[in-house]
Design an enzyme around this catalytic site. Structure first.
Site, PDB file in Angstrom:
ATOM      1  N   GLU A  96       0.885  -1.171   0.000  1.00  0.00           N
ATOM      2  CA  GLU A  96       0.000   0.000   0.000  1.00  0.00           C
ATOM      3  C   GLU A  96       0.915   1.211   0.000  1.00  0.00           C
ATOM      4  OE1 GLU A  96      -3.096  -0.349  -0.287  1.00  0.00           O
ATOM      5  OE2 GLU A  96      -3.551  -2.340   0.468  1.00  0.00           O
ATOM      6  N   CYS A 147      -3.084   8.565   3.375  1.00  0.00           N
ATOM      7  CA  CYS A 147      -2.850   8.005   2.046  1.00  0.00           C
ATOM      8  C   CYS A 147      -4.056   8.234   1.146  1.00  0.00           C
ATOM      9  CB  CYS A 147      -2.552   6.519   2.151  1.00  0.00           C
ATOM     10  SG  CYS A 147      -3.796   5.637   3.115  1.00  0.00           S
TER      11      CYS A 147
HETATM   12  P1  NAP Z   1       8.227   4.932   4.617  1.00  0.00           P
HETATM   13  O1  NAP Z   1       9.366   5.832   4.895  1.00  0.00           O
HETATM   14  O2  NAP Z   1       8.215   4.134   3.379  1.00  0.00           O
HETATM   15  O3  NAP Z   1       8.134   3.990   5.904  1.00  0.00           O
HETATM   16  C1  NAP Z   1       7.127   3.009   5.993  1.00  0.00           C
HETATM   17  C2  NAP Z   1       7.601   1.896   6.899  1.00  0.00           C
HETATM   18  O4  NAP Z   1       8.706   1.241   6.276  1.00  0.00           O
HETATM   19  C3  NAP Z   1       8.092   2.354   8.261  1.00  0.00           C
HETATM   20  O5  NAP Z   1       7.725   1.391   9.211  1.00  0.00           O
HETATM   21  C4  NAP Z   1       9.599   2.403   8.093  1.00  0.00           C
HETATM   22  O6  NAP Z   1      10.286   2.199   9.299  1.00  0.00           O
HETATM   23  C5  NAP Z   1       9.811   1.235   7.171  1.00  0.00           C
HETATM   24  N1  NAP Z   1      11.026   1.344   6.391  1.00  0.00           N
HETATM   25  C6  NAP Z   1      11.583   2.446   5.870  1.00  0.00           C
HETATM   26  N2  NAP Z   1      12.697   2.121   5.175  1.00  0.00           N
HETATM   27  C7  NAP Z   1      12.835   0.780   5.266  1.00  0.00           C
HETATM   28  C8  NAP Z   1      13.782  -0.143   4.765  1.00  0.00           C
HETATM   29  N3  NAP Z   1      14.818   0.244   4.022  1.00  0.00           N
HETATM   30  N4  NAP Z   1      13.606  -1.448   5.066  1.00  0.00           N
HETATM   31  C9  NAP Z   1      12.563  -1.851   5.812  1.00  0.00           C
HETATM   32  N5  NAP Z   1      11.632  -1.021   6.304  1.00  0.00           N
HETATM   33  C10 NAP Z   1      11.760   0.290   6.037  1.00  0.00           C
HETATM   34  O7  NAP Z   1       6.850   5.712   4.636  1.00  0.00           O
HETATM   35  P2  NAP Z   1       6.280   6.716   5.736  1.00  0.00           P
HETATM   36  O8  NAP Z   1       7.038   7.986   5.637  1.00  0.00           O
HETATM   37  O9  NAP Z   1       6.165   6.070   7.081  1.00  0.00           O
HETATM   38  O10 NAP Z   1       4.798   6.898   5.236  1.00  0.00           O
HETATM   39  C11 NAP Z   1       4.422   7.850   4.262  1.00  0.00           C
HETATM   40  C12 NAP Z   1       4.059   7.205   2.965  1.00  0.00           C
HETATM   41  O11 NAP Z   1       3.203   6.104   3.189  1.00  0.00           O
HETATM   42  C13 NAP Z   1       3.318   8.135   2.066  1.00  0.00           C
HETATM   43  O12 NAP Z   1       3.911   8.102   0.806  1.00  0.00           O
HETATM   44  C14 NAP Z   1       1.914   7.561   1.997  1.00  0.00           C
HETATM   45  O13 NAP Z   1       1.278   7.768   0.773  1.00  0.00           O
HETATM   46  C15 NAP Z   1       2.132   6.136   2.270  1.00  0.00           C
HETATM   47  N6  NAP Z   1       0.960   5.552   2.900  1.00  0.00           N
HETATM   48  C16 NAP Z   1       0.178   4.703   2.181  1.00  0.00           C
HETATM   49  C17 NAP Z   1      -0.935   4.138   2.759  1.00  0.00           C
HETATM   50  C18 NAP Z   1      -1.810   3.184   1.996  1.00  0.00           C
HETATM   51  O14 NAP Z   1      -2.599   2.500   2.624  1.00  0.00           O
HETATM   52  N7  NAP Z   1      -1.709   3.104   0.694  1.00  0.00           N
HETATM   53  C19 NAP Z   1      -1.254   4.430   4.076  1.00  0.00           C
HETATM   54  C20 NAP Z   1      -0.452   5.314   4.772  1.00  0.00           C
HETATM   55  C21 NAP Z   1       0.666   5.878   4.169  1.00  0.00           C
HETATM   56  P3  NAP Z   1      11.020   3.415  10.069  1.00  0.00           P
HETATM   57  O15 NAP Z   1       9.974   4.415  10.377  1.00  0.00           O
HETATM   58  O16 NAP Z   1      11.576   2.743  11.267  1.00  0.00           O
HETATM   59  O17 NAP Z   1      12.055   3.938   9.118  1.00  0.00           O
END
Ligand code: NAP
Length: 525
Positions: free
Chosen positions: A255, A293
């Site tokens: 997602e 999102c």
């Molecule tokens: P993110 O930086 O991609 O992080 C998401 C999750 O992945 C966090 O738990 C993060 O952990 C982990 N993560 C980051 N880098 C990683 C890696 N290299 N290996 C393994 N895990 C890793 O996203 P975010 O900033 O939290 O969220 C914002 C984004 O999420 C937006 O683009 C939004 O559109 C999207 N989103 C989508 C939905 C949906 O249902 N489609 C819902 C909500 C948000 P850490 O925090 O510990 O780095």
């Protein structure tokens, strides 16, 4: 200051490494440290070997009863959880309720769904079909729980909903869960984890909480495991190409980002439906400070109606801008973004949008906010832009840059479904789009032409305006996910949501044997 640890292999623990500091996004006061974990290979094995068999020994209804107990437990802690969401996530009380009640809603819906499922270890998807007309051999599709671990990686914006919602579906399907919240807002997820772990409602191994980075977690997953990821497209890309996840064929659900749209039909110019457009747009821009999102990013409006909509929406957003600030204050209607990095990213995204749009309301660099300490907090007031070109350029930034904050762009279109569909499609796949119209032909065409670009289509008309919900509300009964850029994932959607955690199995057997084995089940969808 408190250090938040992981709950793995039945105990609270941490591993080596530097803890991350959590701060209140409204004041930048320090809240807690998040300690990295250790021993992830053991945790994966513990979930699979201890939690999995214990859950699979229960019927769907018994697992549904567990969800019911969890819902009751968390409901009893709701007020304290709301308070924590305000201080740790920059949420207003309304935003906090949206996150917490959203999660509780999924628990309740899947507990209720359990009562409609059979007392069998599997679910039938369809009726038996003869493989050859003259033969007694039949084929029927069943869903059986996978014998692995459900790993949940969540985004920062819904620490409660993301954790509880994903957990409810996996547990009902019969899979143990290891959940990792995003670090920046992990205080709320950690408290929920403490409540779940301390209650002993779930069997040992059915719930584990991983704090801090994922480290080598993905190296330990195998073909029976499921990885459900919510977050940015860049991180999703890393998972899609992770060598072990690829080599082991781990089922991955993504997602990711989404440039959700609303399409205002050419027939909408006044009355309740017009008011609904304004009401929904205001909510979608400002709820959770636009960090959803499903938030609306592009408002696609007939050229002739655009000035009226812009002026009316700008007035409503000005009202929220005057009440943007520290959510600890009752007067505040919109809080800060979650981190300094989110604020920097949002400002940079607005600059990108300005390649094809100009700001018609708001100042991305405003620095005085209600009850906010001087120079502190990650605040951004609502920003409305209007396309100056690029509406019909598939490469234009307004179709590609997701500004994860209270920001949206007005885009003119020619009033035809084909025109709107083209612009919606430039987003490359979205979670949701809303069409506001009372024109039945327009709406019917919209399903066919916009539908392929979306996971959910909301149709709003004058008759349903009074009782309608803003499009960013994700209901457990409706699919959550979208094609292309949105990740190609599918979660929730009632019974359909169970499929992520179950294996579709064609059972080919004689008609009598199939009838004996599957007689008590009902088709799953
Ligand atoms: P993110 O930086 O991609 O992080 C998401 C999750 O992945 C966090 O738990 C993060 O952990 C982990 N993560 C980051 N880098 C990683 C890696 N290299 N290996 C393994 N895990 C890793 O996203 P975010 O900033 O939290 O969220 C914002 C984004 O999420 C937006 O683009 C939004 O559109 C999207 N989103 C989508 C939905 C949906 O249902 N489609 C819902 C909500 C948000 P850490 O925090 O510990 O780095």
């Amino acid at each position: 200051m408190r250090t938040l640890e992981s709950f793995l292999t039945g105990k609270w623990s941490s591993g080596p490494g530097t803890p991350a500091l959590l701060v209140n996004p409204a004041t930048e006061e320090s809240l807690a440290h998040v300690a990295p974990a250790g021993g992830l290979a053991d945790a994966v094995a513990y979930g699979r070997d201890t939690g999995g068999p214990a859950l699979r020994a229960l019927t769907f209804r018994q697992r549904g009863a567990l969800l019911q107990s969890l819902a009751k437990l968390l409901h009893g802690e709701r007020e304290a959880l709301i308070d924590l969401a305000v201080t740790s996530g920059g949420n207003t009380r309304g935003d906090a309720k949206f996150d917490i009640d959203g999660g509780l809603g999924v628990l309740a819906a899947y507990a209720e769904l359990a009562d409609t499922l059979p007392d069998d270890p599997w679910l039938a998807v369809d009726e038996p079909a003869a493989v050859v007309r003259t033969s007694k051999v039949r084929a029927q599709h069943l869903l059986v729980p996978r014998h692995g671990l459900a790993v949940h990686i969540n985004a920062f914006n819904f620490p409660s909903w993301g954790l509880i919602g994903k957990l409810a579906v996996a547990i009902l399907a019969g899979m143990p869960v290891l959940t990792k919240p995003a670090t920046s807002t992990a205080a709320l997820a950690h408290r929920i984890g403490e409540l779940l772990a301390g209650s002993n409602v779930l069997p040992p191994g059915a719930f584990q909480l991983l704090m801090g980075p994922a480290q080598d977690l993905f190296d330990h997953l195998g073909p029976q495991d499921v990885l459900a990821f919510t977050g940015g497209a860049r991180t999703a890309g890393l998972l899609r190409t992770h060598p072990n996840l690829v080599a082991s064929g781990v089922r991955l659900n993504v997602e990711a980002d989404s440039l959700n749209s609303v399409v205002v039909g050419p027939d909408v110019s006044e009355g309740e439906l017009w008011d609904l457009v304004l009401r929904d747009a205001t909510v979608e821009l400002t709820q959770k400070a636009g960090q959803k999102c499903t938030a609306t990013r592009r408002l696609i409006v007939p050229e002739s109606r655009l000035p009226d909509l812009r002026d009316a929406l700008a007035d409503r957003l000005a009202d929220i801008a005057a009440k943007t600030g520290n959510p600890a204050s009752k007067a505040v209607k919109m809080g800060p973004l979650s981190t300094g990095q989110q604020l920097a990213d949002a400002r940079a995204g607005i600059v990108r949008l300005q390649e094809h749009a100009s700001i018609v309301r708001g100042d991305p660099h405003r620095h005085d906010f209600v009850d906010a300490p001087a120079g502190k907090g990650f605040y951004l007031e609502p920003i409305l832009l209007q396309a100056t070109g690029g509406a019909l350029d598939p490469k234009a930034s307004l179709h590609h840059v997701e500004v994860f904050g209270p920001v949206a762009t007005l885009i003119p279109y020619d009033g035809t479904v084909a025109g709107a569909a083209k612009i919606v499609g430039f987003g490359g796949g979205s979670l949701v789009t809303t069409v506001y119209s009372d024109d039945r032909e327009f709406v019917a065409k919209a399903i066919a032409e916009l539908g392929p670009h979306l996971g959910r289509l909301v149709l709003a008309d004058e008759k349903s305006a009074a009782g309608s919900f803003p499009p960013g509300c994700v209901f457990p009964q409706a699919n959550h996910g979208g094609p292309g850029r949105a990740g190609n994932g599918a979660e929730l959607g009632g019974r359909l949501g169970l499929e992520l955690y179950m294996q579709r199995l064609a059972v080919q057997a004689g008609a009598g044997q199939l009838a004996r084995l599957v007689s008590k089940t009902t088709p799953a969808a």
